[in-house]
Design a protein around this motif. Structure first.
Motif, PDB file in Angstrom:
ATOM      1  N   VAL A 119       3.322 -13.932  -6.656  1.00 14.03           N
ATOM      2  CA  VAL A 119       3.707 -12.583  -5.879  1.00 14.03           C
ATOM      3  C   VAL A 119       5.135 -12.246  -6.047  1.00 14.03           C
ATOM      4  O   VAL A 119       6.065 -12.996  -5.834  1.00 14.03           O
ATOM      5  CB  VAL A 119       3.420 -12.979  -4.331  1.00 14.03           C
ATOM      6  N   SER A 177       8.124  -6.444  -4.263  1.00 13.30           N
ATOM      7  CA  SER A 177       7.642  -5.222  -4.932  1.00 13.30           C
ATOM      8  C   SER A 177       8.074  -3.794  -4.310  1.00 13.30           C
ATOM      9  O   SER A 177       7.705  -3.802  -3.098  1.00 13.30           O
ATOM     10  CB  SER A 177       6.041  -5.550  -4.848  1.00 13.30           C
ATOM     11  N   PHE A 191       3.080  -1.049  -3.604  1.00 14.42           N
ATOM     12  CA  PHE A 191       1.957  -1.824  -3.078  1.00 14.42           C
ATOM     13  C   PHE A 191       0.356  -1.084  -3.201  1.00 14.42           C
ATOM     14  O   PHE A 191       0.405   0.022  -2.791  1.00 14.42           O
ATOM     15  CB  PHE A 191       2.502  -1.827  -1.331  1.00 14.42           C
ATOM     16  N   TYR A 245       2.294  -5.292  -5.915  1.00 17.98           N
ATOM     17  CA  TYR A 245       1.636  -6.172  -4.991  1.00 17.98           C
ATOM     18  C   TYR A 245       0.249  -5.356  -4.718  1.00 17.98           C
ATOM     19  O   TYR A 245       0.186  -4.172  -4.707  1.00 17.98           O
ATOM     20  CB  TYR A 245       2.412  -6.334  -3.721  1.00 17.98           C
ATOM     21  N   THR A 304      -3.524  -5.780  -2.408  1.00 19.48           N
ATOM     22  CA  THR A 304      -4.154  -6.352  -1.256  1.00 19.48           C
ATOM     23  C   THR A 304      -5.592  -5.461  -0.935  1.00 19.48           C
ATOM     24  O   THR A 304      -5.487  -4.340  -1.569  1.00 19.48           O
ATOM     25  CB  THR A 304      -3.374  -6.494   0.084  1.00 19.48           C
ATOM     26  N   GLU A 355       0.862  -7.237   6.081  1.00 13.80           N
ATOM     27  CA  GLU A 355       1.313  -7.373   4.683  1.00 13.80           C
ATOM     28  C   GLU A 355       2.220  -6.324   4.293  1.00 13.80           C
ATOM     29  O   GLU A 355       3.348  -6.557   3.580  1.00 13.80           O
ATOM     30  CB  GLU A 355       0.132  -7.233   3.817  1.00 13.80           C
ATOM     31  N   ILE A 374       6.103  -7.161   2.847  1.00 12.12           N
ATOM     32  CA  ILE A 374       6.596  -6.823   1.413  1.00 12.12           C
ATOM     33  C   ILE A 374       7.614  -5.472   1.639  1.00 12.12           C
ATOM     34  O   ILE A 374       8.676  -5.661   0.674  1.00 12.12           O
ATOM     35  CB  ILE A 374       5.496  -6.264   0.545  1.00 12.12           C
TER      36      ILE A 374
END
Length: 220
Positions: free
Chosen positions: A17, A21, A24, A92, A94, A130, A134
């Protein structure tokens, strides 16, 4: 919390990770055989890049970004994932729904998360936390399902029914919109899903106006 959701989920390999970043990416739900099995976004447990990752990599490379990790990663299986090339920044990724929904009733594809499942994940605050952790500059909402879920359940704002129209409006306006999530103000851009079967994704690869808008945001 969600009885129909799959319980299998590998812990994310932190070494893969990039916590710095600036891009995203948000997908709708966990895929069956990538992060869920490997702990590394877009990669399988055998260290191979999944089909979505292969297509997405072509798009990200146009703006100096990559799905490959910052450093070489040794998988629990013994497989290796190569580090990204010089000059590339790891993105990144998710999901709105943090679990794998399982197969659909016909068994020929993945089930879409239900409204209750999406609302539950968003209500738990996983996604916003999250993003806040980030601190990216740009959110990419990959695919119509991800775009719809994000605007409907996270920011609760209206959006064009057509994903293609939504992207075209942004390109024609000459700027990527900004939104505030939690303590962060960031650019938010929907993109076509990175699938070899999606002709609109391949057309987007040639959209020089869109690529230039992303470069402007990331280079500012």
């Amino acid at each position: 919390v969600c009885p129909l959701m799959d319980r299998e989920k590998a812990l994310r390999l932190v070494g893969a990770v990039n916590v710095n970043s600036d891009v995203f990416i948000i997908s709708q739900a966990l895929a069956a055989n990538q992060l869920r099995k490997s702990g590394v976004n877009f990669f399988r447990a055998d260290g191979r890049l999944g089909n979505t990752g292969v297509a997405l990599e072509r798009f990200l490379n146009k703006v100096g970004r990559t799905v490959y990790p910052k450093r070489t990663i040794l998988m629990p299986s013994g497989a290796m994932i190569d580090a990204c090339g010089a000059g590339y920044v790891t993105v990144y990724n998710t999901e709105v729904a943090q679990c794998y929904p399982g197969k659909n009733a016909l068994g020929n594809g993945d089930r879409e998360p239900s409204r209750r499942e999406l609302e539950t994940c968003v209500g738990k605050g996983f996604l916003v936390r999250e993003i806040d952790h980030i601190g990216p500059r740009l959110l990419l909402l990959m695919g119509k399902a991800s775009r719809d879920a994000f605007f409907r359940y996270v920011v609760k704002a209206e959006y064009p029914q057509s994903l293609t129209e939504h992207i075209s409006r942004i390109v024609n306006n000459g700027r990527i919109p900004r939104l505030t999530l939690g303590s962060i103000s960031l650019y938010v851009l929907p993109i076509q899903h990175a699938s070899g079967a999606n002709p609109r994704f391949h057309s987007m690869l040639q959209d020089h106006g869109l690529i230039e808008l992303i470069r402007e945001v990331l280079d500012d």
